[in-house]
Design an enzyme around this catalytic site. Structure first.
Site, PDB file in Angstrom:
ATOM      1  N   GLU A 137       5.525 -10.337   4.585  1.00  0.00           N
ATOM      2  CA  GLU A 137       7.699  -9.742   4.538  1.00  0.00           C
ATOM      3  C   GLU A 137       7.404  -8.395   4.781  1.00  0.00           C
ATOM      4  O   GLU A 137       7.140  -7.816   3.721  1.00  0.00           O
ATOM      5  CB  GLU A 137       8.159 -10.408   3.839  1.00  0.00           C
ATOM      6  CG  GLU A 137       7.964 -12.062   3.030  1.00  0.00           C
ATOM      7  CD  GLU A 137       6.959 -12.363   2.663  1.00  0.00           C
ATOM      8  OE1 GLU A 137       6.588 -11.938   1.777  1.00  0.00           O
ATOM      9  OE2 GLU A 137       7.135 -13.678   2.512  1.00  0.00           O
ATOM     10  N   TYR A 146      -1.057 -25.389  -7.570  1.00  0.00           N
ATOM     11  CA  TYR A 146      -0.723 -25.724  -5.925  1.00  0.00           C
ATOM     12  C   TYR A 146      -1.046 -26.401  -5.231  1.00  0.00           C
ATOM     13  O   TYR A 146      -0.608 -27.156  -5.120  1.00  0.00           O
ATOM     14  CB  TYR A 146      -1.041 -24.418  -5.170  1.00  0.00           C
ATOM     15  CG  TYR A 146       0.113 -24.028  -4.035  1.00  0.00           C
ATOM     16  CD1 TYR A 146       1.845 -24.411  -4.974  1.00  0.00           C
ATOM     17  CD2 TYR A 146      -0.222 -24.152  -3.124  1.00  0.00           C
ATOM     18  CE1 TYR A 146       2.117 -23.284  -3.508  1.00  0.00           C
ATOM     19  CE2 TYR A 146       0.759 -24.177  -2.166  1.00  0.00           C
ATOM     20  CZ  TYR A 146       2.118 -23.989  -2.549  1.00  0.00           C
ATOM     21  OH  TYR A 146       3.561 -23.663  -1.573  1.00  0.00           O
ATOM     22  N   GLN A 195      -1.498 -23.281   4.995  1.00  0.00           N
ATOM     23  CA  GLN A 195      -0.544 -23.098   6.381  1.00  0.00           C
ATOM     24  C   GLN A 195      -2.148 -22.081   7.245  1.00  0.00           C
ATOM     25  O   GLN A 195      -2.894 -21.532   5.959  1.00  0.00           O
ATOM     26  CB  GLN A 195       0.053 -22.358   5.535  1.00  0.00           C
ATOM     27  CG  GLN A 195      -0.038 -20.325   4.661  1.00  0.00           C
ATOM     28  CD  GLN A 195       1.016 -19.721   4.229  1.00  0.00           C
ATOM     29  OE1 GLN A 195       1.917 -20.087   4.298  1.00  0.00           O
ATOM     30  NE2 GLN A 195       1.060 -19.235   3.402  1.00  0.00           N
ATOM     31  N   LYS A 244       0.889  -1.320   0.426  1.00  0.00           N
ATOM     32  CA  LYS A 244       0.140   0.084  -0.129  1.00  0.00           C
ATOM     33  C   LYS A 244       0.863   1.328   0.127  1.00  0.00           C
ATOM     34  O   LYS A 244       1.769   1.387   0.761  1.00  0.00           O
ATOM     35  CB  LYS A 244      -0.973  -0.140   0.651  1.00  0.00           C
ATOM     36  CG  LYS A 244      -1.534  -0.813   1.050  1.00  0.00           C
ATOM     37  CD  LYS A 244      -2.899  -0.888   2.402  1.00  0.00           C
ATOM     38  CE  LYS A 244      -3.610   0.387   2.243  1.00  0.00           C
ATOM     39  NZ  LYS A 244      -4.662   0.639   1.102  1.00  0.00           N
ATOM     40  N   SER A 245       0.729   2.193  -0.656  1.00  0.00           N
ATOM     41  CA  SER A 245       0.808   3.431  -0.901  1.00  0.00           C
ATOM     42  C   SER A 245       1.494   4.228   0.445  1.00  0.00           C
ATOM     43  O   SER A 245       2.399   5.275   0.455  1.00  0.00           O
ATOM     44  CB  SER A 245       0.637   4.692  -1.394  1.00  0.00           C
ATOM     45  OG  SER A 245      -1.132   5.015  -1.379  1.00  0.00           O
ATOM     46  N   THR A 246       0.431   4.081   1.456  1.00  0.00           N
ATOM     47  CA  THR A 246       0.359   4.698   2.887  1.00  0.00           C
ATOM     48  C   THR A 246       1.962   4.073   3.613  1.00  0.00           C
ATOM     49  O   THR A 246       2.629   5.221   3.978  1.00  0.00           O
ATOM     50  CB  THR A 246      -0.312   4.414   3.564  1.00  0.00           C
ATOM     51  OG1 THR A 246      -2.158   4.928   2.495  1.00  0.00           O
ATOM     52  CG2 THR A 246      -0.858   4.801   5.078  1.00  0.00           C
ATOM     53  N   TYR A 247       1.993   3.201   3.562  1.00  0.00           N
ATOM     54  CA  TYR A 247       3.859   2.106   4.472  1.00  0.00           C
ATOM     55  C   TYR A 247       4.600   2.667   3.316  1.00  0.00           C
ATOM     56  O   TYR A 247       5.677   3.307   3.759  1.00  0.00           O
ATOM     57  CB  TYR A 247       2.948   0.820   4.335  1.00  0.00           C
ATOM     58  CG  TYR A 247       2.243   1.008   5.697  1.00  0.00           C
ATOM     59  CD1 TYR A 247       2.740   1.156   6.796  1.00  0.00           C
ATOM     60  CD2 TYR A 247       1.514  -0.263   5.803  1.00  0.00           C
ATOM     61  CE1 TYR A 247       1.770   0.847   7.692  1.00  0.00           C
ATOM     62  CE2 TYR A 247       0.755  -0.460   6.356  1.00  0.00           C
ATOM     63  CZ  TYR A 247       0.970  -0.168   8.244  1.00  0.00           C
ATOM     64  OH  TYR A 247       0.481  -0.591   8.976  1.00  0.00           O
ATOM     65  N   GLN A 251      -2.867  -4.912  -0.990  1.00  0.00           N
ATOM     66  CA  GLN A 251      -3.674  -4.856  -2.140  1.00  0.00           C
ATOM     67  C   GLN A 251      -3.315  -5.747  -3.090  1.00  0.00           C
ATOM     68  O   GLN A 251      -2.421  -6.185  -3.165  1.00  0.00           O
ATOM     69  CB  GLN A 251      -4.157  -4.205  -3.051  1.00  0.00           C
ATOM     70  CG  GLN A 251      -5.296  -4.092  -3.716  1.00  0.00           C
ATOM     71  CD  GLN A 251      -5.220  -2.686  -5.118  1.00  0.00           C
ATOM     72  OE1 GLN A 251      -4.269  -1.699  -5.837  1.00  0.00           O
ATOM     73  NE2 GLN A 251      -6.996  -2.546  -4.620  1.00  0.00           N
TER      74      GLN A 251
END
Length: 186
Positions: free
Chosen positions: A133, A166, A176, A107-110, A152
């Protein structure tokens, strides 16, 4: 291969449990936004984190990863140390259709705070929580807010079904839950 819109994502989440829990609205007031968007879904980070540490003077080895590389933390705000790294997981559990691949972007905020999020693609047939991660590239400690948006997801539907999903190949991260550390099949 086409990018899927909000109406398709909503239908797949509600009728086929592709995303659980599913937030039909895009929530963004006073929080890092999450929920359904025009052509994607903003996932939330859970309250559990594994923060990398050098307290035990270990070496990070993806073929022989040891728990001593990380410190467990649970809470509403995780402080990732300067120039450090943490693992987390999504609140949402995903069940990917056999003809859909998902790509996840930070996300652009982070990103504008120097926090980079990496998530590998959700392969067709994958099921599970997503391990996230989180890299703090700044020389300062950084806050990550649990139960709020972190990245996103974009859904791409293939023109044809793949030969092996998969799930078919019994992927090592299939089904998981929680934060999953690196695995090498032996």
């Amino acid at each position: 291969m086409g990018l899927k819109a909000d109406n398709w994502i909503r239908k797949m989440a509600l009728e086929h449990k592709m995303i659980e829990p599913f937030c039909e609205a895009n929530i963004g007031k006073g929080v890092v936004s999450y929920g359904l968007s025009s052509y994607g879904y903003d996932i939330r980070v859970g309250r559990e984190f594994k923060i990398f540490t050098n307290v035990n003077s270990t070496v990070v080895d993806p073929k022989n990863f040891v728990e001593e590389n990380v410190v467990d933390f649970e809470g509403d705000v995780c402080i990732v140390p300067a120039n450090s790294f943490a693992l987390a997981r999504t609140i949402e559990y995903f069940k990917m259709p056999d003809n859909v691949l998902a790509i996840c972007l930070g996300k652009s905020t982070y990103a504008r705070c120097g926090i980079i999020v990496n998530v590998t693609p959700f392969e067709p047939g994958f099921e599970g929580h997503i391990t996230i991660e989180i890299s703090n590239t700044t020389p300062l400690p950084a806050k990550i807010y649990a139960n709020e948006g972190i990245a996103q997801v974009l859904f791409l539907q293939g023109d044809e079904k793949c030969d092996t999903t998969y799930k078919d190949k019994k992927g090592k991260y299939q089904a998981q839950t929680g934060i999953t550390l690196p695995r090498i099949l032996k």
